[in-house]
Design a protein around this motif. Structure first.
Motif, PDB file in Angstrom:
ATOM      1  N   TYR A 181     -22.852  33.976   6.932  1.00  0.00           N
ATOM      2  CA  TYR A 181     -22.838  32.840   6.009  1.00  0.00           C
ATOM      3  C   TYR A 181     -21.542  32.885   5.209  1.00  0.00           C
ATOM      4  CZ  TYR A 181     -24.472  29.254   2.779  1.00  0.00           C
ATOM      5  OH  TYR A 181     -24.589  28.088   2.061  1.00  0.00           O
ATOM      6  N   GLY A 182     -20.741  31.828   5.338  1.00  0.00           N
ATOM      7  CA  GLY A 182     -19.494  31.773   4.587  1.00  0.00           C
ATOM      8  C   GLY A 182     -18.307  31.481   5.472  1.00  0.00           C
ATOM      9  N   ASN A 183     -17.174  32.043   5.120  1.00  0.00           N
ATOM     10  CA  ASN A 183     -15.902  31.757   5.791  1.00  0.00           C
ATOM     11  C   ASN A 183     -15.646  32.784   6.883  1.00  0.00           C
ATOM     12  OD1 ASN A 183     -13.325  31.109   6.550  1.00  0.00           O
ATOM     13  ND2 ASN A 183     -12.415  31.310   4.533  1.00  0.00           N
ATOM     14  N   MET A 184     -15.840  32.363   8.133  1.00  0.00           N
ATOM     15  CA  MET A 184     -15.637  33.271   9.264  1.00  0.00           C
ATOM     16  C   MET A 184     -14.183  33.685   9.417  1.00  0.00           C
ATOM     17  SD  MET A 184     -18.594  33.872  10.671  1.00  0.00           S
ATOM     18  CE  MET A 184     -18.220  34.433  12.325  1.00  0.00           C
ATOM     19  N   ILE A 246     -14.161  38.592  -0.312  1.00  0.00           N
ATOM     20  CA  ILE A 246     -15.177  39.626  -0.096  1.00  0.00           C
ATOM     21  C   ILE A 246     -15.923  39.367   1.209  1.00  0.00           C
ATOM     22  CG2 ILE A 246     -17.316  40.642  -0.962  1.00  0.00           C
ATOM     23  CD1 ILE A 246     -16.417  39.863  -3.791  1.00  0.00           C
ATOM     24  N   ILE A 247     -16.103  40.422   1.997  1.00  0.00           N
ATOM     25  CA  ILE A 247     -17.057  40.425   3.107  1.00  0.00           C
ATOM     26  C   ILE A 247     -18.205  41.316   2.665  1.00  0.00           C
ATOM     27  CG2 ILE A 247     -17.480  41.075   5.500  1.00  0.00           C
ATOM     28  CD1 ILE A 247     -14.564  40.462   6.112  1.00  0.00           C
ATOM     29  N   LEU A 248     -19.346  40.699   2.428  1.00  0.00           N
ATOM     30  CA  LEU A 248     -20.492  41.394   1.839  1.00  0.00           C
ATOM     31  C   LEU A 248     -21.568  41.628   2.891  1.00  0.00           C
ATOM     32  CD1 LEU A 248     -22.047  42.428  -0.671  1.00  0.00           C
ATOM     33  CD2 LEU A 248     -22.796  40.061  -1.037  1.00  0.00           C
ATOM     34  N   PHE A 249     -21.898  42.891   3.138  1.00  0.00           N
ATOM     35  CA  PHE A 249     -22.969  43.240   4.069  1.00  0.00           C
ATOM     36  C   PHE A 249     -24.284  43.342   3.295  1.00  0.00           C
ATOM     37  CE2 PHE A 249     -19.267  44.542   6.428  1.00  0.00           C
ATOM     38  CZ  PHE A 249     -19.601  44.266   7.745  1.00  0.00           C
ATOM     39  N   ARG A 250     -25.324  42.723   3.840  1.00  0.00           N
ATOM     40  CA  ARG A 250     -26.643  42.758   3.225  1.00  0.00           C
ATOM     41  C   ARG A 250     -27.678  43.186   4.251  1.00  0.00           C
ATOM     42  NH1 ARG A 250     -27.247  37.366  -0.648  1.00  0.00           N
ATOM     43  NH2 ARG A 250     -26.430  38.324  -2.546  1.00  0.00           N
ATOM     44  N   ASN A 251     -28.741  43.821   3.756  1.00  0.00           N
ATOM     45  CA  ASN A 251     -29.795  44.297   4.655  1.00  0.00           C
ATOM     46  C   ASN A 251     -30.909  43.276   4.829  1.00  0.00           C
ATOM     47  OD1 ASN A 251     -30.773  44.630   2.003  1.00  0.00           O
ATOM     48  ND2 ASN A 251     -32.222  46.220   2.678  1.00  0.00           N
ATOM     49  N   LYS A 253     -31.600  38.750   5.576  1.00  0.00           N
ATOM     50  CA  LYS A 253     -31.007  37.456   5.913  1.00  0.00           C
ATOM     51  C   LYS A 253     -31.312  36.430   4.823  1.00  0.00           C
ATOM     52  CE  LYS A 253     -31.199  37.995  10.950  1.00  0.00           C
ATOM     53  NZ  LYS A 253     -31.670  37.400  12.233  1.00  0.00           N
ATOM     54  N   LEU A 254     -30.432  35.476   4.681  1.00  0.00           N
ATOM     55  CA  LEU A 254     -30.693  34.351   3.791  1.00  0.00           C
ATOM     56  C   LEU A 254     -31.735  33.441   4.428  1.00  0.00           C
ATOM     57  CD1 LEU A 254     -27.036  33.458   2.731  1.00  0.00           C
ATOM     58  CD2 LEU A 254     -28.781  34.460   1.268  1.00  0.00           C
ATOM     59  N   GLU A 255     -32.633  32.932   3.618  1.00  0.00           N
ATOM     60  CA  GLU A 255     -33.629  31.993   4.129  1.00  0.00           C
ATOM     61  C   GLU A 255     -32.962  30.681   4.536  1.00  0.00           C
ATOM     62  OE1 GLU A 255     -36.644  32.854   4.650  1.00  0.00           O
ATOM     63  OE2 GLU A 255     -36.551  34.809   3.652  1.00  0.00           O
ATOM     64  N   GLU A 256     -33.735  29.816   5.177  1.00  0.00           N
ATOM     65  CA  GLU A 256     -33.181  28.604   5.791  1.00  0.00           C
ATOM     66  C   GLU A 256     -32.372  27.764   4.819  1.00  0.00           C
ATOM     67  OE1 GLU A 256     -34.634  24.659   8.284  1.00  0.00           O
ATOM     68  OE2 GLU A 256     -36.081  26.202   7.734  1.00  0.00           O
ATOM     69  N   ARG A 257     -32.869  27.528   3.623  1.00  0.00           N
ATOM     70  CA  ARG A 257     -32.169  26.691   2.651  1.00  0.00           C
ATOM     71  C   ARG A 257     -31.562  27.495   1.500  1.00  0.00           C
ATOM     72  NH1 ARG A 257     -33.008  21.344   3.419  1.00  0.00           N
ATOM     73  NH2 ARG A 257     -34.670  20.739   4.847  1.00  0.00           N
ATOM     74  N   GLU A 258     -31.553  28.795   1.651  1.00  0.00           N
ATOM     75  CA  GLU A 258     -31.045  29.657   0.593  1.00  0.00           C
ATOM     76  C   GLU A 258     -29.518  29.730   0.617  1.00  0.00           C
ATOM     77  OE1 GLU A 258     -31.790  34.197  -1.166  1.00  0.00           O
ATOM     78  OE2 GLU A 258     -32.495  33.630   0.840  1.00  0.00           O
ATOM     79  N   LYS A 259     -28.912  29.762  -0.563  1.00  0.00           N
ATOM     80  CA  LYS A 259     -27.471  29.883  -0.703  1.00  0.00           C
ATOM     81  C   LYS A 259     -27.148  31.030  -1.653  1.00  0.00           C
ATOM     82  CE  LYS A 259     -26.596  24.922  -0.093  1.00  0.00           C
ATOM     83  NZ  LYS A 259     -26.036  23.685  -0.725  1.00  0.00           N
ATOM     84  N   PRO A 260     -25.929  31.562  -1.574  1.00  0.00           N
ATOM     85  CA  PRO A 260     -25.529  32.570  -2.567  1.00  0.00           C
ATOM     86  C   PRO A 260     -25.595  31.982  -3.969  1.00  0.00           C
ATOM     87  CG  PRO A 260     -23.952  32.441  -0.763  1.00  0.00           C
ATOM     88  CD  PRO A 260     -24.873  31.284  -0.600  1.00  0.00           C
ATOM     89  N   GLN A 261     -25.829  32.831  -4.940  1.00  0.00           N
ATOM     90  CA  GLN A 261     -25.987  32.375  -6.311  1.00  0.00           C
ATOM     91  C   GLN A 261     -24.826  32.844  -7.192  1.00  0.00           C
ATOM     92  OE1 GLN A 261     -28.598  30.277  -7.215  1.00  0.00           O
ATOM     93  NE2 GLN A 261     -28.988  30.318  -5.015  1.00  0.00           N
ATOM     94  N   GLY A 262     -24.622  32.136  -8.304  1.00  0.00           N
ATOM     95  CA  GLY A 262     -23.668  32.559  -9.329  1.00  0.00           C
ATOM     96  C   GLY A 262     -22.247  32.658  -8.813  1.00  0.00           C
ATOM     97  N   ILE A 275     -20.878  36.534   4.064  1.00  0.00           N
ATOM     98  CA  ILE A 275     -22.033  37.433   4.001  1.00  0.00           C
ATOM     99  C   ILE A 275     -22.487  37.737   5.425  1.00  0.00           C
ATOM    100  CG2 ILE A 275     -24.425  37.704   3.223  1.00  0.00           C
ATOM    101  CD1 ILE A 275     -23.800  35.809   0.925  1.00  0.00           C
ATOM    102  N   ILE A 276     -22.634  39.009   5.724  1.00  0.00           N
ATOM    103  CA  ILE A 276     -23.061  39.442   7.059  1.00  0.00           C
ATOM    104  C   ILE A 276     -24.351  40.233   6.915  1.00  0.00           C
ATOM    105  CG2 ILE A 276     -22.462  40.745   9.127  1.00  0.00           C
ATOM    106  CD1 ILE A 276     -19.529  40.360   8.454  1.00  0.00           C
ATOM    107  N   SER A 277     -25.388  39.793   7.627  1.00  0.00           N
ATOM    108  CA  SER A 277     -26.683  40.483   7.622  1.00  0.00           C
ATOM    109  C   SER A 277     -26.969  40.982   9.033  1.00  0.00           C
ATOM    110  CB  SER A 277     -27.795  39.537   7.157  1.00  0.00           C
ATOM    111  OG  SER A 277     -27.505  39.004   5.877  1.00  0.00           O
ATOM    112  N   PRO A 278     -26.714  42.264   9.311  1.00  0.00           N
ATOM    113  CA  PRO A 278     -26.895  42.782  10.676  1.00  0.00           C
ATOM    114  C   PRO A 278     -28.354  43.080  10.996  1.00  0.00           C
ATOM    115  CG  PRO A 278     -26.162  44.545   9.243  1.00  0.00           C
ATOM    116  CD  PRO A 278     -26.202  43.298   8.401  1.00  0.00           C
ATOM    117  N   GLU A 279     -28.686  43.023  12.277  1.00  0.00           N
ATOM    118  CA  GLU A 279     -29.986  43.511  12.744  1.00  0.00           C
ATOM    119  C   GLU A 279     -29.840  45.008  12.993  1.00  0.00           C
ATOM    120  OE1 GLU A 279     -31.599  41.455  16.052  1.00  0.00           O
ATOM    121  OE2 GLU A 279     -31.661  39.495  15.032  1.00  0.00           O
TER     122      GLU A 279
END
Length: 338
Positions: A181-184, A246-251, A253-262, A275-279
């Motif tokens: 999610y974001g700028n590839m 920033i390339i932010l790794f998260r454990n 995934k963002l939900e269907e309509r969810e966006k980063p906050q703040g 934002i990268i959420s790996p399996e």
């Protein structure tokens, strides 16, 4: 774009080297150029630059700078609407700091613009300071050139195709399935630094890494990591405050309509966040918390840190010839720069 006067303490700016320099205009100064599509499906030739009066002066001064300082070469440059990128090579060591050359270049541009009544006597064309990125043996000179060549295309895309910066549910990174999610385009940035605080670092290594990350976030580099450790979080907070990439790794995934906050949302709006959420592999446990999202654990943290470190250390293959007449200096090898 964060522009400042932060220079790396571990670099001798009087020695020979190659630097990617960025200078940004002040808000009240007229635009340097405008971008328009050519109709060609090409990342280099698909977008052209039309120079305004001030942009022409900047272009001329960059082209002629080598005649004033024979020890300096401007290998490549691009004059964007509100900023300038150029690759500067210092050929020999002398007493002049990189700051001296940049200040003189700014002064030359200002003097000519004032003489032609484009700016007022007290106007400052550029913001104070500049960003620099130093070419080391781990970086590719061609990647640096491609970063400049593709700059108009990336800016045009971000402003005219916001749908390109949305969600990719089933992408891949090093063969790992991920949600993006974001700028590839941040993955193509030649200056990615993994923010990973290892317990085995010596006191000297901790100081060195901290200096490197602070240098990166203040000079238009990209910080990559999961930012779990308290020391890593400090640099995430600093990067958010400075408006760094920033390339932010998260454990999770963002939900269907969810966006980063703040502040993360603000970075996303300006193309500075991915934002990268790996399996995770099947042997890494996933335990959900009360909010339904996985709780972070050490195996997950290690896995995401490894991905971040691989981003920093990846060896990019030489790109195919795209029939662009690049400068002869492309023949310079990284070996020669050491």
């Amino acid at each position: 774009m964060g522009i400042g006067n932060y220079r790396a303490k571990y670099i001798d700016y009087r020695k020979p080297g190659i630097f990617l320099i960025t200078m940004a205009k002040n808000d009240y100064i007229p635009m340097f150029s405008s971008l328009y599509p050519t109709g060609k499906a090409d990342r280099y030739k698909g977008i052209n630059t039309a120079f305004f009066r001030l942009g022409k002066i900047i272009r001329t001064n960059l082209e002629n700078f080598k005649y004033k300082y024979p020890e300096i070469k401007i290998l490549q440059f691009v004059v964007m609407p509100d900023h300038v990128h150029f690759i500067l090579q210092k050929i020999e060591k002398n007493e002049k700091h990189l700051d001296d050359y940049i200040q003189q270049l700014k002064l030359d541009i200002y003097d000519e613009a004032k003489a032609k009544s484009i700016v007022a006597p007290k106007d400052m064309i550029f913001r104070p300071g500049y960003n620099d990125q130093f070419l080391t043996h781990k970086r590719s000179l061609r990647v640096m050139f491609e970063y400049i060549w593709e700059n108009p295309y990336r800016l045009w895309t971000r402003k005219n195709h916001p749908e390109f910066f949305t969600r990719i549910e089933n992408g891949e990174l090093f063969g790992i399935r991920c949600q993006f999610y974001g700028n590839m385009n941040l993955l193509k940035n030649p200056f990615i630094y993994s923010v990973v605080w290892h317990s085995y670092y010596s006191p000297e290594e901790k100081i060195a890494r901290s200096e490197l990350w602070r240098y990166a976030l203040k000079n238009d580099g990209v910080l990559a990591g999961a930012f779990i450790h308290q020391e890593e979080k400090k640099f995430l907070k600093e990067a958010l405050s400075f408006g760094s990439k920033i390339i932010l790794f998260r454990n999770f995934k963002l939900e269907e309509r969810e966006k980063p906050q703040g502040k993360l949302f603000q970075l996303c709006e300006t193309g500075k966040l991915l934002i990268i959420s790996p399996e995770f592999p099947s042997d890494i446990p996933v335990v959900k918390g009360k909010d339904g999202r996985p709780q972070i654990n050490k195996p997950q943290s290690r896995f995401m840190n490894l991905l971040a470190e691989r981003l920093e250390n990846q060896l990019l293959p030489p790109p195919a010839d795209r029939n662009r007449n690049g400068p002869k200096q492309l023949a310079i090898s990284n070996k020669q720069l050491e």
